[in-house]
Design a protein around this motif. Structure first.
Motif, PDB file in Angstrom:
ATOM      1  N   LEU A 186      10.197   8.973  -2.041  1.00  0.00           N
ATOM      2  CA  LEU A 186      10.407   7.849  -0.727  1.00  0.00           C
ATOM      3  C   LEU A 186      10.279   8.652   0.207  1.00  0.00           C
ATOM      4  O   LEU A 186       9.855   7.379   1.153  1.00  0.00           O
ATOM      5  CB  LEU A 186      11.987   7.781  -1.329  1.00  0.00           C
ATOM      6  CG  LEU A 186      13.185   7.328   0.293  1.00  0.00           C
ATOM      7  CD1 LEU A 186      12.297   5.730  -0.367  1.00  0.00           C
ATOM      8  CD2 LEU A 186      14.413   7.573  -0.467  1.00  0.00           C
ATOM      9  N   LEU A 187      10.655   9.704   0.565  1.00  0.00           N
ATOM     10  CA  LEU A 187       9.878  10.327   2.341  1.00  0.00           C
ATOM     11  C   LEU A 187       8.961   9.839   2.579  1.00  0.00           C
ATOM     12  O   LEU A 187       8.730   9.247   3.282  1.00  0.00           O
ATOM     13  CB  LEU A 187      10.137  11.388   1.873  1.00  0.00           C
ATOM     14  CG  LEU A 187      12.145  12.086   1.639  1.00  0.00           C
ATOM     15  CD1 LEU A 187      11.567  13.272   2.480  1.00  0.00           C
ATOM     16  CD2 LEU A 187      12.812  11.325   3.163  1.00  0.00           C
ATOM     17  N   LEU A 188       7.492  10.190   1.290  1.00  0.00           N
ATOM     18  CA  LEU A 188       6.132  10.093   1.715  1.00  0.00           C
ATOM     19  C   LEU A 188       6.105   7.735   2.143  1.00  0.00           C
ATOM     20  O   LEU A 188       5.284   7.779   3.302  1.00  0.00           O
ATOM     21  CB  LEU A 188       5.462   9.960   0.959  1.00  0.00           C
ATOM     22  CG  LEU A 188       3.983   9.959   0.231  1.00  0.00           C
ATOM     23  CD1 LEU A 188       3.109  10.529   1.677  1.00  0.00           C
ATOM     24  CD2 LEU A 188       3.057   9.876  -0.707  1.00  0.00           C
ATOM     25  N   PHE A 189       6.984   6.809   1.318  1.00  0.00           N
ATOM     26  CA  PHE A 189       6.920   5.973   1.648  1.00  0.00           C
ATOM     27  C   PHE A 189       7.539   5.583   2.760  1.00  0.00           C
ATOM     28  O   PHE A 189       6.519   5.022   3.402  1.00  0.00           O
ATOM     29  CB  PHE A 189       7.953   5.427  -0.056  1.00  0.00           C
ATOM     30  CG  PHE A 189       7.608   3.296   0.743  1.00  0.00           C
ATOM     31  CD1 PHE A 189       6.914   2.768   0.086  1.00  0.00           C
ATOM     32  CD2 PHE A 189       8.910   3.222   1.441  1.00  0.00           C
ATOM     33  CE1 PHE A 189       7.265   1.429   1.109  1.00  0.00           C
ATOM     34  CE2 PHE A 189       9.061   1.534   1.514  1.00  0.00           C
ATOM     35  CZ  PHE A 189       7.972   1.082   0.905  1.00  0.00           C
ATOM     36  N   ILE A 190       8.624   6.167   3.365  1.00  0.00           N
ATOM     37  CA  ILE A 190       8.526   5.767   4.922  1.00  0.00           C
ATOM     38  C   ILE A 190       7.604   6.360   5.850  1.00  0.00           C
ATOM     39  O   ILE A 190       7.687   5.687   6.572  1.00  0.00           O
ATOM     40  CB  ILE A 190      10.249   6.380   4.966  1.00  0.00           C
ATOM     41  CG1 ILE A 190      11.474   6.074   3.432  1.00  0.00           C
ATOM     42  CG2 ILE A 190      10.446   6.568   6.542  1.00  0.00           C
ATOM     43  CD1 ILE A 190      12.182   6.642   3.712  1.00  0.00           C
ATOM     44  N   ARG A 224      12.983  14.371 -11.327  1.00  0.00           N
ATOM     45  CA  ARG A 224      12.581  12.960 -11.401  1.00  0.00           C
ATOM     46  C   ARG A 224      13.237  12.228 -10.041  1.00  0.00           C
ATOM     47  O   ARG A 224      13.262  11.970  -9.833  1.00  0.00           O
ATOM     48  CB  ARG A 224      13.485  11.709 -12.462  1.00  0.00           C
ATOM     49  CG  ARG A 224      12.845  11.694 -13.787  1.00  0.00           C
ATOM     50  CD  ARG A 224      13.661  10.209 -14.803  1.00  0.00           C
ATOM     51  NE  ARG A 224      14.051  10.554 -15.129  1.00  0.00           N
ATOM     52  CZ  ARG A 224      14.531  10.837 -16.221  1.00  0.00           C
ATOM     53  NH1 ARG A 224      13.482  11.185 -16.826  1.00  0.00           N
ATOM     54  NH2 ARG A 224      15.730  10.616 -16.732  1.00  0.00           N
ATOM     55  N   SER A 225      14.934  13.046 -10.240  1.00  0.00           N
ATOM     56  CA  SER A 225      15.473  12.342  -8.774  1.00  0.00           C
ATOM     57  C   SER A 225      14.619  13.337  -7.460  1.00  0.00           C
ATOM     58  O   SER A 225      14.737  12.934  -6.569  1.00  0.00           O
ATOM     59  CB  SER A 225      16.698  13.980  -8.397  1.00  0.00           C
ATOM     60  OG  SER A 225      17.389  13.277  -9.579  1.00  0.00           O
ATOM     61  N   ILE A 226      14.379  14.604  -8.202  1.00  0.00           N
ATOM     62  CA  ILE A 226      13.298  14.952  -6.523  1.00  0.00           C
ATOM     63  C   ILE A 226      11.896  15.262  -6.060  1.00  0.00           C
ATOM     64  O   ILE A 226      11.755  14.662  -5.210  1.00  0.00           O
ATOM     65  CB  ILE A 226      12.811  16.327  -7.223  1.00  0.00           C
ATOM     66  CG1 ILE A 226      14.548  17.393  -6.934  1.00  0.00           C
ATOM     67  CG2 ILE A 226      12.199  16.925  -5.883  1.00  0.00           C
ATOM     68  CD1 ILE A 226      14.202  18.946  -7.626  1.00  0.00           C
ATOM     69  N   CYS A 227      11.698  14.578  -7.390  1.00  0.00           N
ATOM     70  CA  CYS A 227       9.935  14.016  -7.296  1.00  0.00           C
ATOM     71  C   CYS A 227      10.481  12.232  -6.851  1.00  0.00           C
ATOM     72  O   CYS A 227       9.303  11.467  -6.037  1.00  0.00           O
ATOM     73  CB  CYS A 227       9.294  13.322  -8.501  1.00  0.00           C
ATOM     74  SG  CYS A 227       8.646  14.599  -9.047  1.00  0.00           S
ATOM     75  N   LEU A 233       0.234  -1.128  -0.165  1.00  0.00           N
ATOM     76  CA  LEU A 233       0.048  -0.321  -0.197  1.00  0.00           C
ATOM     77  C   LEU A 233       1.092   0.971  -0.232  1.00  0.00           C
ATOM     78  O   LEU A 233       0.846   2.142  -1.013  1.00  0.00           O
ATOM     79  CB  LEU A 233      -1.240  -0.016   1.776  1.00  0.00           C
ATOM     80  CG  LEU A 233      -2.016   1.489   1.413  1.00  0.00           C
ATOM     81  CD1 LEU A 233      -2.840   1.474   0.079  1.00  0.00           C
ATOM     82  CD2 LEU A 233      -2.537   1.292   2.929  1.00  0.00           C
ATOM     83  N   SER A 234       1.967   1.341   0.746  1.00  0.00           N
ATOM     84  CA  SER A 234       2.657   1.973   0.564  1.00  0.00           C
ATOM     85  C   SER A 234       3.381   2.689  -0.345  1.00  0.00           C
ATOM     86  O   SER A 234       3.504   3.851  -0.824  1.00  0.00           O
ATOM     87  CB  SER A 234       3.503   2.305   2.162  1.00  0.00           C
ATOM     88  OG  SER A 234       3.783   2.098   2.946  1.00  0.00           O
ATOM     89  N   PHE A 244       2.566   6.093  -6.981  1.00  0.00           N
ATOM     90  CA  PHE A 244       1.305   7.404  -7.341  1.00  0.00           C
ATOM     91  C   PHE A 244       1.363   8.634  -7.795  1.00  0.00           C
ATOM     92  O   PHE A 244       1.799   9.227  -8.711  1.00  0.00           O
ATOM     93  CB  PHE A 244      -0.334   6.827  -7.127  1.00  0.00           C
ATOM     94  CG  PHE A 244      -0.977   7.794  -7.648  1.00  0.00           C
ATOM     95  CD1 PHE A 244      -1.920   7.988  -8.756  1.00  0.00           C
ATOM     96  CD2 PHE A 244      -1.636   9.239  -6.163  1.00  0.00           C
ATOM     97  CE1 PHE A 244      -2.688   8.732  -8.990  1.00  0.00           C
ATOM     98  CE2 PHE A 244      -2.659  10.138  -7.003  1.00  0.00           C
ATOM     99  CZ  PHE A 244      -2.917   9.915  -7.782  1.00  0.00           C
ATOM    100  N   THR A 245       2.396   8.410  -6.185  1.00  0.00           N
ATOM    101  CA  THR A 245       2.877  10.425  -5.572  1.00  0.00           C
ATOM    102  C   THR A 245       4.238  10.321  -7.389  1.00  0.00           C
ATOM    103  O   THR A 245       3.713  11.657  -7.379  1.00  0.00           O
ATOM    104  CB  THR A 245       2.799  10.217  -4.556  1.00  0.00           C
ATOM    105  OG1 THR A 245       2.441  10.095  -4.129  1.00  0.00           O
ATOM    106  CG2 THR A 245       3.748  12.226  -3.890  1.00  0.00           C
ATOM    107  N   PHE A 246       4.894   9.447  -7.089  1.00  0.00           N
ATOM    108  CA  PHE A 246       6.215   9.930  -8.041  1.00  0.00           C
ATOM    109  C   PHE A 246       5.425  10.262  -9.098  1.00  0.00           C
ATOM    110  O   PHE A 246       6.126  11.971 -10.172  1.00  0.00           O
ATOM    111  CB  PHE A 246       6.655   9.205  -8.225  1.00  0.00           C
ATOM    112  CG  PHE A 246       7.876   8.934  -8.859  1.00  0.00           C
ATOM    113  CD1 PHE A 246       9.150   9.912  -9.120  1.00  0.00           C
ATOM    114  CD2 PHE A 246       8.297   8.223 -10.416  1.00  0.00           C
ATOM    115  CE1 PHE A 246       9.974   9.414 -10.035  1.00  0.00           C
ATOM    116  CE2 PHE A 246       8.802   7.933 -10.890  1.00  0.00           C
ATOM    117  CZ  PHE A 246      10.086   9.439 -11.086  1.00  0.00           C
ATOM    118  N   PHE A 247       4.875   9.719 -10.100  1.00  0.00           N
ATOM    119  CA  PHE A 247       4.101   9.911 -11.676  1.00  0.00           C
ATOM    120  C   PHE A 247       3.403  11.255 -11.155  1.00  0.00           C
ATOM    121  O   PHE A 247       3.309  11.582 -12.327  1.00  0.00           O
ATOM    122  CB  PHE A 247       3.478   8.684 -12.051  1.00  0.00           C
ATOM    123  CG  PHE A 247       4.484   7.213 -12.620  1.00  0.00           C
ATOM    124  CD1 PHE A 247       5.286   7.777 -13.613  1.00  0.00           C
ATOM    125  CD2 PHE A 247       4.286   6.175 -11.759  1.00  0.00           C
ATOM    126  CE1 PHE A 247       6.396   6.578 -13.344  1.00  0.00           C
ATOM    127  CE2 PHE A 247       4.889   5.640 -11.647  1.00  0.00           C
ATOM    128  CZ  PHE A 247       5.776   5.763 -13.278  1.00  0.00           C
TER     129      PHE A 247
END
Length: 352
Positions: free
Chosen positions: A78-82, A70-73, A26-27, A33-36
């Motif tokens: 990644l921070l959102l996933f954690i 891409r790097s910033i997104c 889920l994370s 989705f947030t990245f894209f």
């Protein structure tokens, strides 16, 4: 069985590992989705902004801009996933800490505590199992306490009934010792009474040692047995009380009876008279039957002088009520402050 019933109708608990994998997927899905979303939005906004300003990027600059975007997104995703994964996983870890503290509460409160149930996984099942074990332990303690109380009450009951014939034996011994001359009939009567009480004490001690729980036997003539008890009741009280017996209402019939239990009733009735009856008035004992119901009624005036010095534990009367219950009968007590009456009803079973 009770634990299964309690959880009946609920969905089957999930494994904790599966729950963690669900949190992980889920994370990850939310992060992708947030990245894209962020990447496409940032590229679109960047192109529109540069177009409005009139800047035209070379191919190398366009590639560099996309790499930075891409790097910033990716870093934001990644921070959102954690954050998401640790947040949902932290809830279960927090529940594990709750279970640990609740176990300490169970120890401090003597198992009188229930762990709150949260979620539907292995931790929830663990909490349910601990609650079940705690409830089983509480029930076991309750049953042990009830058994101990019943055992102590039974021992007090038999101990009280043992003292009653023992007191009678001491009284007979004192009477024999005080009399200078005894006829042969008097001597035989006293010896028979002492022997009867000694036999009764032996039977009671056998009950106390769990050797005997009472014996039911066939009695061909209940009326004759009632007459014997009335005579013995009068002999035990004669010389100290004026006794009146009434067997006019007795008829001949047979049945099953525990004679030893009936003697315990008789001794408790005699003991109650000796302790609390006023010797200046008559003591009455009536025996009658209605079909197969044997009815005993003892009536006496209550002694007032020196009565306060006599401690009443009512164990004897409670014993009479318990014995009456064995006969599926009852013992009703009436006390208006001056006259005491006990009415005992015994249902005599038919002969087998």
């Amino acid at each position: 069985m009770s634990n299964r019933n309690k959880t009946a109708g609920k969905p089957e608990n999930k494994k904790l590992s599966n729950v963690i994998l669900e949190y992980l997927f889920l994370s990850a899905a939310i992060s992708l989705f947030t990245f894209f979303f962020l990447y496409s939005t940032s590229i679109s906004l960047g192109d529109n902004y540069l177009a409005q300003k009139g800047f035209i990027l070379t191919d190398m600059q366009q590639i560099t801009f996309q790499v930075w975007a891409r790097s910033i997104c990716a870093l934001a995703s990644l921070l959102l996933f954690i954050v998401i994964f640790l947040s949902v996983l932290g809830q279960r870890l927090s529940y594990l800490i709750t279970i640990t503290r609740s176990v300490e509460q169970l120890h401090e409160k003597g198992m009188d505590y229930d762990i709150p149930l949260e979620g539907n996984d292995d931790l929830t099942r663990l909490a349910e199992s601990i609650n079940y074990l705690a409830a089983a332990r509480r029930e076991l303690w309750r049953q042990e306490k009830v058994f101990q109380e019943e055992r102590e009450a039974w021992i007090r009951s038999l101990s009280h009934d043992i003292r009653t014939p023992l007191t009678s034996m001491l009284s007979y011994s004192e009477m024999l010792h005080s009399k200078d001359h005894l006829s042969r009939d008097e001597m035989e009567a006293y010896i028979n009474l002492v022997y009867s009480k000694a036999t009764q004490i032996r039977q009671l001690t056998e009950q106390l040692m769990d050797r005997d729980r009472g014996t039911w036997e066939k009695i061909d003539d209940i009326r004759f047995l009632a007459g014997q008890f009335a005579d013995e009741w009068e002999e035990l009280l004669e010389g100290r009380f004026t006794c009146v017996t009434d067997l006019a209402g007795m008829t001949d019939f047979s049945g099953m009876a525990d004679v030893h239990a009936l003697r315990r009733i008789l001794d408790n009735l005699v003991s109650n008279v000796e302790k609390y009856a006023d010797p200046s008035y008559e003591v009455e004992l009536t025996l009658r039957n209605e079909d197969r119901r044997l009815i005993l009624i003892q009536r006496n005036h209550i002694r007032t002088e020196g009565f306060g010095s006599v401690e009443s534990s009512r164990i004897g009367l409670e014993n009479v009520q318990k014995i009456a219950a064995l006969y599926k009968g009852q013992a009703d007590i009436s006390d208006d402050g001056s006259i005491f009456e006990i009415r005992i009803i015994l249902n005599i079973p038919e002969c087998l």
